[in-house]
Design an enzyme around this catalytic site. Structure first.
Site, PDB file in Angstrom:
ATOM      1  CB  CYS A   1      65.563  45.783  23.899  1.00  0.00           C
ATOM      2  SG  CYS A   1      65.380  45.990  25.672  1.00  0.00           S
TER       3      CYS A   1
ATOM      4  CE  LYS B   1      67.635  50.746  25.601  1.00  0.00           C
ATOM      5  NZ  LYS B   1      68.550  49.769  26.147  1.00  0.00           N
TER       6      LYS B   1
HETATM    7  N1  LIG Z   1      65.024  44.453  31.023  1.00  0.00           N
HETATM    8  C1  LIG Z   1      66.010  44.959  30.309  1.00  0.00           C
HETATM    9  O1  LIG Z   1      66.969  44.288  30.012  1.00  0.00           O
HETATM   10  C2  LIG Z   1      65.986  46.411  29.877  1.00  0.00           C
HETATM   11  C3  LIG Z   1      67.186  46.986  29.453  1.00  0.00           C
HETATM   12  C4  LIG Z   1      67.185  48.324  29.100  1.00  0.00           C
HETATM   13  C5  LIG Z   1      65.998  49.054  29.142  1.00  0.00           C
HETATM   14  N2  LIG Z   1      64.827  48.464  29.560  1.00  0.00           N
HETATM   15  C6  LIG Z   1      63.625  49.275  29.607  1.00  0.00           C
HETATM   16  O2  LIG Z   1      63.291  49.521  30.970  1.00  0.00           O
HETATM   17  C7  LIG Z   1      61.862  49.623  31.111  1.00  0.00           C
HETATM   18  C8  LIG Z   1      61.392  48.635  32.149  1.00  0.00           C
HETATM   19  O3  LIG Z   1      61.718  47.349  31.684  1.00  0.00           O
HETATM   20  P1  LIG Z   1      61.706  46.078  32.633  1.00  0.00           P
HETATM   21  O4  LIG Z   1      62.408  44.996  31.899  1.00  0.00           O
HETATM   22  O5  LIG Z   1      62.154  46.450  34.004  1.00  0.00           O
HETATM   23  O6  LIG Z   1      60.135  45.762  32.675  1.00  0.00           O
HETATM   24  P2  LIG Z   1      59.384  44.755  33.663  1.00  0.00           P
HETATM   25  O7  LIG Z   1      58.140  44.374  32.984  1.00  0.00           O
HETATM   26  O8  LIG Z   1      60.335  43.714  34.145  1.00  0.00           O
HETATM   27  O9  LIG Z   1      59.053  45.675  34.945  1.00  0.00           O
HETATM   28  C9  LIG Z   1      58.206  46.762  34.925  1.00  0.00           C
HETATM   29  C10 LIG Z   1      57.435  46.789  36.228  1.00  0.00           C
HETATM   30  O10 LIG Z   1      56.650  47.974  36.251  1.00  0.00           O
HETATM   31  C11 LIG Z   1      55.437  47.670  36.930  1.00  0.00           C
HETATM   32  N3  LIG Z   1      54.465  48.720  36.655  1.00  0.00           N
HETATM   33  C12 LIG Z   1      53.676  48.913  35.579  1.00  0.00           C
HETATM   34  N4  LIG Z   1      52.952  50.030  35.720  1.00  0.00           N
HETATM   35  C13 LIG Z   1      53.281  50.570  36.914  1.00  0.00           C
HETATM   36  C14 LIG Z   1      52.872  51.733  37.635  1.00  0.00           C
HETATM   37  N5  LIG Z   1      51.971  52.569  37.136  1.00  0.00           N
HETATM   38  N6  LIG Z   1      53.416  51.961  38.839  1.00  0.00           N
HETATM   39  C15 LIG Z   1      54.326  51.127  39.375  1.00  0.00           C
HETATM   40  N7  LIG Z   1      54.766  50.008  38.736  1.00  0.00           N
HETATM   41  C16 LIG Z   1      54.244  49.741  37.526  1.00  0.00           C
HETATM   42  C17 LIG Z   1      55.073  46.285  36.411  1.00  0.00           C
HETATM   43  O11 LIG Z   1      54.169  45.638  37.255  1.00  0.00           O
HETATM   44  C18 LIG Z   1      56.464  45.622  36.389  1.00  0.00           C
HETATM   45  O12 LIG Z   1      56.744  44.961  37.609  1.00  0.00           O
HETATM   46  C19 LIG Z   1      61.290  49.386  29.709  1.00  0.00           C
HETATM   47  O13 LIG Z   1      61.107  50.615  29.070  1.00  0.00           O
HETATM   48  C20 LIG Z   1      62.394  48.608  29.027  1.00  0.00           C
HETATM   49  O14 LIG Z   1      62.350  48.751  27.618  1.00  0.00           O
HETATM   50  C21 LIG Z   1      64.809  47.152  29.943  1.00  0.00           C
END
Ligand SMILES: NC(=O)c1ccc[n+]([C@@H]2O[C@H](COP(=O)([O-])OP(=O)(O)OC[C@H]3O[C@@H](n4cnc5c(N)ncnc54)[C@H](O)[C@@H]3O)[C@@H](O)[C@H]2O)c1
Length: 395
Positions: free
Chosen positions: A257, A203
């Protein structure tokens, strides 16, 4: 664990595929919204999936985890805003959310459970999760732990969750196999098995590849500006070579990202990730360079006209046709000009209000401004009938 842009679509998809899903988040607003069958984030089709899953009772959200067969962690992995790796002078990845989520599930884990990390993570994070669970008293030899990075494109998440190929790597062969079997139940793309570390690095490699290639285009744009060469013409000519494909320059690189993940490699590389680090710095520098270009034009205007120039900053989002401002170079450029007392009209057709400054309609900004800085190639701007060809800070 984590009902954000990745966790909620995944939860809703699985809940529509005969899984019983218990969605956990620390954000009470997210929990309440999901339990009403509604969504707190914007993603096409997601509302339909969530509504039907909640109505059928197969998706329930809660602040607390519960016992389960499979635990998936999709929490944020930003970098620390206030810490710098002094050896590499680079930002430090923040895996605190993963550690917290891992600790939270520890007391619910039973033998035979599968623990999956989906967050984009520095190499070694899946093994670190196993150590955290061990310290919390979990018998990690009786469970399966694996990483499968998410690579969906916002705007297409519900389709890509199913269609994209999946890389799956466990802390041992049994974990890899168990995780791959799970993804096979809903992924139509290929499920590719490897180790946890390779999956983590895959990734980071994908996002660094994009960053390095964009940095090449951004560097060309700076060189061409010095040589009085039109970089767009140059790139279109070079791309006529059958094996060359130079990307388009812009005003920097943003988003949570591509502008973040390469630092995860740099942080762990002991000074050996030279090209990846330089690409990150080149792309960050491009935004500062654009600020200087705009300031110079504004000062020339002031000298010639005896008054301050009005500058329209066209676009604030980190890429065209979205409202996402995370790590956005266009927002950085606009804010820097405002902080340095330049006369700015900030335009972002995808946002009505912004806490930092007033957002102006783009037609109004164009009429009132002396200098128009095309920062983001939003579709509204492409349709403008301007006399000069638009350049979007390739310059
Ligand atoms: N959004 C994208 O397009 C994308 C694409 C590929 C990878 N990612 C990766 O996926 C991961 C998540 O990204 P995202 O965009 O969903 O983030 P986001 O901020 O939209 O969502 C993360 C959620 O996790 C919650 N959270 C934080 N700590 C927590 C805990 N201890 N227990 C339960 N919930 C908790 C937050 O409140 C939030 O709602 C990251 O590592 C990101 O880099 C995101």
């Amino acid at each position: 664990m984590g009902m954000g842009y990745i966790g909620l679509p995944t939860a809703a998809l699985l809940a529509n595929r005969d899984y019983q899903v218990h969605g956990v988040d620390i954000n009470q607003h997210a929990i309440d919204t999901i339990n009403r069958g509604e969504i707190h984030i914007v993603e096409p089709e997601l509302d339909t999936f969530v509504r039907s899953a909640v109505q059928s009772g197969s998706l329930v959200a809660n602040i607390e985890p519960s016992e389960a067969d499979i635990f998936m962690i999709a929490v944020p992995t930003p970098f620390h805003a206030d810490k710098i790796n002094e050896r590499t002078n680079s930002p430090i990845p923040n895996v605190d959310y993963i550690v917290d989520a891992t600790k939270q599930i520890a007391s619910y884990i039973k033998p035979g459970n599968l623990i999956l990390l989906e967050s984009t993570s520095p190499v070694g994070t899946t093994d670190m999760m196993a150590s955290v669970l061990k310290k919390e008293g979990v018998d990690i030899d009786s469970i399966f732990i694996a990483h499968s990075p998410e690579r969906v494109l916002p705007g297409h998440i519900m389709r890509e969750l199913i269609e994209n190929d999946r890389v799956v790597g466990g802390i041992n062969n049994e974990s890899t196999k168990k995780a791959a079997d799970f993804y096979q139940t809903f992924v139509e793309g290929e499920v590719l098995e490897t180790t946890a570390k390779t999956a983590e690095m895959t990734k980071l490699t994908e996002n660094s590849f994009r960053d390095v290639n964009i940095a090449f285009a951004n560097e060309l744009s700076i060189l061409c500006d010095n040589m009085d060469i039109d970089v767009r013409e140059l790139i279109s000519l070079a791309n006529r070579h059958p094996r060359v494909n130079v990307l388009s320059p812009g005003c920097g690189v943003g988003g949570h990202c591509i502008s973040v993940d390469p630092w995860f490699i740099v942080d762990g590389a002991n000074g050996k990730a030279k090209m990846i680090e330089q690409a990150r710095r080149t792309n960050d520098y491009k935004a500062d360079w654009v600020v200087e270009k705009i300031k110079n034009e504004a000062l020339i205007f002031e000298k010639d006209n005896g008054r301050k120039a009005i500058i329209a900053c066209m676009g604030l989002a980190f890429k065209p046709n979205i409202d996402d401002l995370r790590e956005s170079p266009a927002l950085y450029i606009t804010q820097k000009l405002i902080n340095d007392d330049f006369n700015v009209l900030a335009v972002e057709p995808n946002i009505k209000n912004y806490s930092g400054f007033k957002i102006v309609e783009y037609q109004d900004a164009i009429k009132r401004s002396d200098i128009i800085a095309m920062l983001v190639a939003h579709k509204e701007f492409l349709d403008l009938n301007m006399e000069t060809q638009l350049n979007f800070c390739g310059i």
